[in-house]
Design a protein around this motif. Sequence first.
Motif, PDB file in Angstrom:
ATOM      1  N   GLU A  66       0.499   6.622  -8.938  1.00  0.00           N
ATOM      2  CA  GLU A  66       0.908   5.373  -9.586  1.00  0.00           C
ATOM      3  C   GLU A  66       2.118   5.580 -10.482  1.00  0.00           C
ATOM      4  O   GLU A  66       3.047   4.762 -10.502  1.00  0.00           O
ATOM      5  N   ARG A 120      -0.957  12.439  -4.980  1.00  0.00           N
ATOM      6  CA  ARG A 120      -2.130  11.572  -4.945  1.00  0.00           C
ATOM      7  C   ARG A 120      -3.189  11.924  -5.975  1.00  0.00           C
ATOM      8  O   ARG A 120      -4.210  11.232  -6.070  1.00  0.00           O
ATOM      9  N   MET A 127      -3.604   3.892  -2.486  1.00  0.00           N
ATOM     10  CA  MET A 127      -3.407   2.969  -3.598  1.00  0.00           C
ATOM     11  C   MET A 127      -2.707   1.702  -3.120  1.00  0.00           C
ATOM     12  O   MET A 127      -1.833   1.740  -2.260  1.00  0.00           O
ATOM     13  N   HIS A 128      -3.098   0.571  -3.705  1.00  0.00           N
ATOM     14  CA  HIS A 128      -2.487  -0.718  -3.368  1.00  0.00           C
ATOM     15  C   HIS A 128      -1.985  -1.359  -4.655  1.00  0.00           C
ATOM     16  O   HIS A 128      -2.751  -1.545  -5.606  1.00  0.00           O
ATOM     17  N   LEU A 129      -0.690  -1.678  -4.697  1.00  0.00           N
ATOM     18  CA  LEU A 129      -0.074  -2.294  -5.862  1.00  0.00           C
ATOM     19  C   LEU A 129       0.329  -3.725  -5.531  1.00  0.00           C
ATOM     20  O   LEU A 129       0.858  -3.989  -4.447  1.00  0.00           O
ATOM     21  N   ARG A 151      -2.560  -2.607 -10.221  1.00  0.00           N
ATOM     22  CA  ARG A 151      -3.220  -1.851  -9.162  1.00  0.00           C
ATOM     23  C   ARG A 151      -4.450  -2.606  -8.686  1.00  0.00           C
ATOM     24  O   ARG A 151      -5.297  -3.015  -9.484  1.00  0.00           O
ATOM     25  N   SER A 205      -0.704   8.116  -0.505  1.00  0.00           N
ATOM     26  CA  SER A 205      -1.674   8.450  -1.546  1.00  0.00           C
ATOM     27  C   SER A 205      -3.097   8.551  -1.004  1.00  0.00           C
ATOM     28  O   SER A 205      -4.029   8.824  -1.760  1.00  0.00           O
ATOM     29  N   ASN A 236      -3.252  10.498 -11.972  1.00  0.00           N
ATOM     30  CA  ASN A 236      -2.382   9.334 -12.128  1.00  0.00           C
ATOM     31  C   ASN A 236      -1.020   9.523 -11.462  1.00  0.00           C
ATOM     32  O   ASN A 236      -0.124   8.686 -11.643  1.00  0.00           O
ATOM     33  N   THR A 243       0.836  -1.200   0.000  1.00  0.00           N
ATOM     34  CA  THR A 243       0.000   0.000   0.000  1.00  0.00           C
ATOM     35  C   THR A 243       0.867   1.245   0.000  1.00  0.00           C
ATOM     36  O   THR A 243       1.822   1.354   0.763  1.00  0.00           O
ATOM     37  N   GLU A 274     -10.964   8.874  -0.704  1.00  0.00           N
ATOM     38  CA  GLU A 274     -10.319   7.812  -1.474  1.00  0.00           C
ATOM     39  C   GLU A 274      -9.288   7.083  -0.625  1.00  0.00           C
ATOM     40  O   GLU A 274      -8.474   7.705   0.062  1.00  0.00           O
TER      41      GLU A 274
END
Length: 321
Positions: free
Chosen positions: A263, A257, A59-61, A77, A49, A260, A45, A56
């Motif tokens: 990411e 954040r 983000m988790h990659l 993602r 972000s 895009n 995570t 929101e």
Amino acid sequence: MPSKDTFRRVFEELSPFAFRAAFRRWVEGLCASLEGQQLALDGKTLRGSLDRAKGESPMHLVHAFAVEQGLLLAHVRGAGKAGELDALPWLLELLSIEGTTVTLDAVGCHRDVVQAIRARNAHYLVALKENQPKLYHSIAQFFLDAKVMEFEGVEIDAAQTVESGHGRQEERRAYVLHDLTWCESAEGWTDLHLAVMVERVRKTAEQTETTMHVYVSSVERLSAARALQLIRNHWQVENGLHWTLDVTFGEDLCRIRHRNGAENFGLLRRVALNTRKHGAKKYDSVRPLQKRAGWDHDFLLARMGASRLAIELDDSPGVSP
């Protein structure tokens, strides 16, 4: 000279699908054959972000990490930590994994995931926990009962390692059970050939702590020693990738954040990390290399030239969730 805000705006508008596709094509030029090697899948995570104003989540990659080569091969993602399971099949679709052994934590312990791995002619070794309660309790209880009886009448392979350092000693004992014909809960799991129990005994001056972990695998003739090695090596995705991104690159502190930006800047860090890995000596650490690149432009250009991302970005989204 463009300002930092200009760079930020560019990366906020850049298509992450095209950037990821370019990254994967670049990695293909760095990566040697994966045949017979270990591929660790795990998520991370990007905590910075988080956007509370918009409600929101961070983000988790989900990453695919080639353990022996120390390279990140691809990422996708996920819809938060809870979406990691859904992202795994997408990640597997991006990779040529034939002949590899894919290792995952308990999040990936699902029939559809192991079936997807076997469909691509790879093997799996997956941690088994309470998210698969019937299979977990059946195998865990069998190991516990057999251990009480000192495995009398049970055919197993066993191995042990002992490591000391930082004021503690850790023993790891692995027991591999190749016969699962008795386990009704194993039905429906593609090529589930064996189970592994690992007992960890951690001793410090203050206390002794014992934990038990269970794994299942499709590797038919997996030895206990090899199982210990695969399980231990899986955590290189944490130590060699996630820890470096947070401690050296300060990823969790980055507050980019919007659109895009998170990411794409995250992928830039991963490009930098792969560049460091490519051609680096075993004990080269990231921070001294960063300093030298900042002081010596010839060294920086040599590193960039040796593994440059010389691929035009296209507008095709590729395979991605």
